[in-house]
Scaffold this motif. Structure first.
Motif, PDB file in Angstrom:
ATOM      1  N   GLY A  30      31.799  52.810  26.001  1.00  0.00           N
ATOM      2  CA  GLY A  30      32.253  53.951  26.774  1.00  0.00           C
ATOM      3  C   GLY A  30      33.745  53.948  27.031  1.00  0.00           C
ATOM      4  O   GLY A  30      34.397  54.988  26.977  1.00  0.00           O
ATOM      5  N   GLN A  31      34.317  52.774  27.297  1.00  0.00           N
ATOM      6  CA  GLN A  31      35.741  52.720  27.622  1.00  0.00           C
ATOM      7  C   GLN A  31      36.621  52.627  26.381  1.00  0.00           C
ATOM      8  O   GLN A  31      37.607  53.346  26.245  1.00  0.00           O
ATOM      9  CB  GLN A  31      36.044  51.518  28.512  1.00  0.00           C
ATOM     10  N   MET A  32      36.229  51.731  25.462  1.00  0.00           N
ATOM     11  CA  MET A  32      37.125  51.416  24.355  1.00  0.00           C
ATOM     12  C   MET A  32      36.693  52.004  23.018  1.00  0.00           C
ATOM     13  O   MET A  32      37.407  51.890  22.039  1.00  0.00           O
ATOM     14  CB  MET A  32      37.251  49.890  24.224  1.00  0.00           C
ATOM     15  N   ARG A 170      40.997  50.957  37.986  1.00  0.00           N
ATOM     16  CA  ARG A 170      41.827  50.905  36.780  1.00  0.00           C
ATOM     17  C   ARG A 170      40.985  51.155  35.525  1.00  0.00           C
ATOM     18  O   ARG A 170      41.454  51.791  34.574  1.00  0.00           O
ATOM     19  CB  ARG A 170      42.532  49.553  36.692  1.00  0.00           C
ATOM     20  N   ILE A 171      39.756  50.655  35.547  1.00  0.00           N
ATOM     21  CA  ILE A 171      38.863  50.928  34.415  1.00  0.00           C
ATOM     22  C   ILE A 171      38.595  52.424  34.302  1.00  0.00           C
ATOM     23  O   ILE A 171      38.680  53.014  33.216  1.00  0.00           O
ATOM     24  CB  ILE A 171      37.536  50.162  34.574  1.00  0.00           C
ATOM     25  N   ARG A 172      38.279  53.063  35.437  1.00  0.00           N
ATOM     26  CA  ARG A 172      37.983  54.491  35.400  1.00  0.00           C
ATOM     27  C   ARG A 172      39.196  55.300  34.981  1.00  0.00           C
ATOM     28  O   ARG A 172      39.076  56.303  34.271  1.00  0.00           O
ATOM     29  CB  ARG A 172      37.451  54.944  36.754  1.00  0.00           C
ATOM     30  N   ALA A 173      40.378  54.859  35.393  1.00  0.00           N
ATOM     31  CA  ALA A 173      41.598  55.551  34.967  1.00  0.00           C
ATOM     32  C   ALA A 173      41.800  55.418  33.458  1.00  0.00           C
ATOM     33  O   ALA A 173      42.173  56.377  32.780  1.00  0.00           O
ATOM     34  CB  ALA A 173      42.800  54.988  35.711  1.00  0.00           C
ATOM     35  N   THR A 174      41.515  54.224  32.928  1.00  0.00           N
ATOM     36  CA  THR A 174      41.671  53.999  31.492  1.00  0.00           C
ATOM     37  C   THR A 174      40.664  54.818  30.701  1.00  0.00           C
ATOM     38  O   THR A 174      40.983  55.354  29.629  1.00  0.00           O
ATOM     39  CB  THR A 174      41.505  52.502  31.166  1.00  0.00           C
ATOM     40  N   VAL A 184      51.361  55.169  34.536  1.00  0.00           N
ATOM     41  CA  VAL A 184      51.417  54.896  35.978  1.00  0.00           C
ATOM     42  C   VAL A 184      51.297  53.406  36.267  1.00  0.00           C
ATOM     43  O   VAL A 184      51.081  53.010  37.413  1.00  0.00           O
ATOM     44  CB  VAL A 184      50.322  55.678  36.731  1.00  0.00           C
ATOM     45  N   GLY A 185      51.441  52.586  35.233  1.00  0.00           N
ATOM     46  CA  GLY A 185      51.528  51.146  35.441  1.00  0.00           C
ATOM     47  C   GLY A 185      50.256  50.357  35.245  1.00  0.00           C
ATOM     48  O   GLY A 185      50.235  49.151  35.542  1.00  0.00           O
ATOM     49  N   VAL A 186      49.193  50.968  34.751  1.00  0.00           N
ATOM     50  CA  VAL A 186      47.947  50.227  34.506  1.00  0.00           C
ATOM     51  C   VAL A 186      48.107  49.423  33.217  1.00  0.00           C
ATOM     52  O   VAL A 186      48.453  49.968  32.169  1.00  0.00           O
ATOM     53  CB  VAL A 186      46.740  51.187  34.381  1.00  0.00           C
ATOM     54  N   ARG A 187      47.865  48.131  33.302  1.00  0.00           N
ATOM     55  CA  ARG A 187      47.954  47.264  32.117  1.00  0.00           C
ATOM     56  C   ARG A 187      46.628  47.354  31.367  1.00  0.00           C
ATOM     57  O   ARG A 187      45.683  46.610  31.633  1.00  0.00           O
ATOM     58  CB  ARG A 187      48.269  45.836  32.539  1.00  0.00           C
ATOM     59  N   ASP A 192      41.123  45.985  29.164  1.00  0.00           N
ATOM     60  CA  ASP A 192      40.240  45.847  28.004  1.00  0.00           C
ATOM     61  C   ASP A 192      39.614  44.456  27.946  1.00  0.00           C
ATOM     62  O   ASP A 192      38.411  44.314  27.690  1.00  0.00           O
ATOM     63  CB  ASP A 192      41.021  46.114  26.707  1.00  0.00           C
ATOM     64  N   ARG A 193      40.425  43.427  28.174  1.00  0.00           N
ATOM     65  CA  ARG A 193      39.918  42.057  28.084  1.00  0.00           C
ATOM     66  C   ARG A 193      38.844  41.797  29.131  1.00  0.00           C
ATOM     67  O   ARG A 193      37.772  41.259  28.807  1.00  0.00           O
ATOM     68  CB  ARG A 193      41.070  41.065  28.257  1.00  0.00           C
TER      69      ARG A 193
END
Length: 294
Positions: A30-32, A170-174, A184-187, A192-193
């Motif tokens: 879902g994320q990546m 941060r996950i939801r933003a990604t 906005v500065g999210v690494r 991902d890791r």
């Protein structure tokens, strides 16, 4: 009505097992957008961790609860290693990740065959899971009840982590927009890791539950990977609520059809129904809302 009780209860337990297998895919796919066909082998790793834990701690009343966090960490580290060595170079290339992870899954299966017997190794159920609970005259095995409770705990913990923790935000933003999150500065690399670690770790937990129901063998991951992917897609990519509903529906359908046909044909029929559903609603039960830069 009473004739429906056994397939409904057994199907709910099977759905809980599919849910545990699919939760990690909900995160990584879902994320990546990574199609990780080695996810099934992370389930296998969790099952063998349960066996190895019992060899170190023979008392199954202690070893099984101990195996759950150990399997989470071991499977999570395997996923982290896969992400850092191979997957990181293939983001936004889902077909490449599919082909590569198929090869990784075959390698992991061969490694398991070199270490463990081909017929698999047994995992002993603890005493508190060896009984049954009476449901309208049907003796429901406690190990199936345990699988449902374990799945519910994992879903609740994952949902709370995603909703209330800073890392979950941060996950939801990604997921919503990777490029905007980076501005906005999210690494996103760190996101991902850790996401891959958690998703793979959940597969390890699923492996412990699977070992209590069906034992262990080097091919067991293949039994869960395709149903788990179908559950994720049918529920809506990246949607936990949809994954829960789809897992229950697929599990109950497979159990009901197994009463009328063979187990393998029941699986085929259930998969066919999912495919028909996806033809009608290709986005699944729920869809992800995204925000563009424009």
């Amino acid at each position: 009505m009473e004739a429906l009780i056994p397939p409904l209860l057994n199907g709910t337990a099977l759905g809980a097992l599919l849910l545990l297998a699919a939760l990690g895919l909900t995160l990584t796919f879902g994320q990546m957008g990574v199609i990780n066909m080695a996810h099934g082998e992370f389930i296998m790793a969790g099952a063998f961790v349960a066996y190895l834990t019992q060899t170190v701690v023979p008392d199954s009343n202690i070893s099984i609860p101990l195996a759950l966090p150990v399997a989470f960490v071991i499977a999570g580290l395997l996923g982290l290693l896969l992400e850092a060595s191979i997957i990181r170079w293939m983001y936004r290339r889902p077909l490449d990740t599919l082909l590569v992870t198929v090869g990784v899954s075959l390698v992991l299966q061969q490694i398991a065959l070199q270490i463990f017997p081909a017929q698999g190794v047994p995992v002993e159920n603890p005493e508190w899971l060896q009984g049954q609970v009476d449901i309208m005259g049907y003796a429901w095995p406690l190990r199936q009840v345990f699988t449902i409770v374990l799945a519910a705990v994992c879903v609740a913990a994952l949902a709370a982590w995603l909703k209330y923790s800073s890392f979950g935000r941060r996950i939801r933003a990604t997921v919503q927009n990777r490029d905007l999150a980076e501005t906005v500065g999210v690494r996103t690399r760190s996101v991902d890791r850790l996401t891959f670690f958690v998703g793979s770790g959940l597969a390890g937990v699923a492996g412990v539950a699977a070992s209590l129901i069906g034992g262990t063998n080097s091919q067991m991951g293949a039994q869960y990977i395709i149903p788990a992917f179908l559950v994720v897609v049918a529920g809506g990519i990246g949607q936990i609520a949809g994954t829960v509903i789809a897992a229950w529906a697929v599990g109950v359908a497979m159990s009901l059809f197994a009463d009328w046909t063979t187990g393998s044909l029941a699986q085929v029929i259930a998969f066919a129904l999912v495919v028909v559903f996806l033809q009608i609603r290709p986005q699944g039960l729920f869809s992800v809302r995204t925000r563009g830069l424009a």
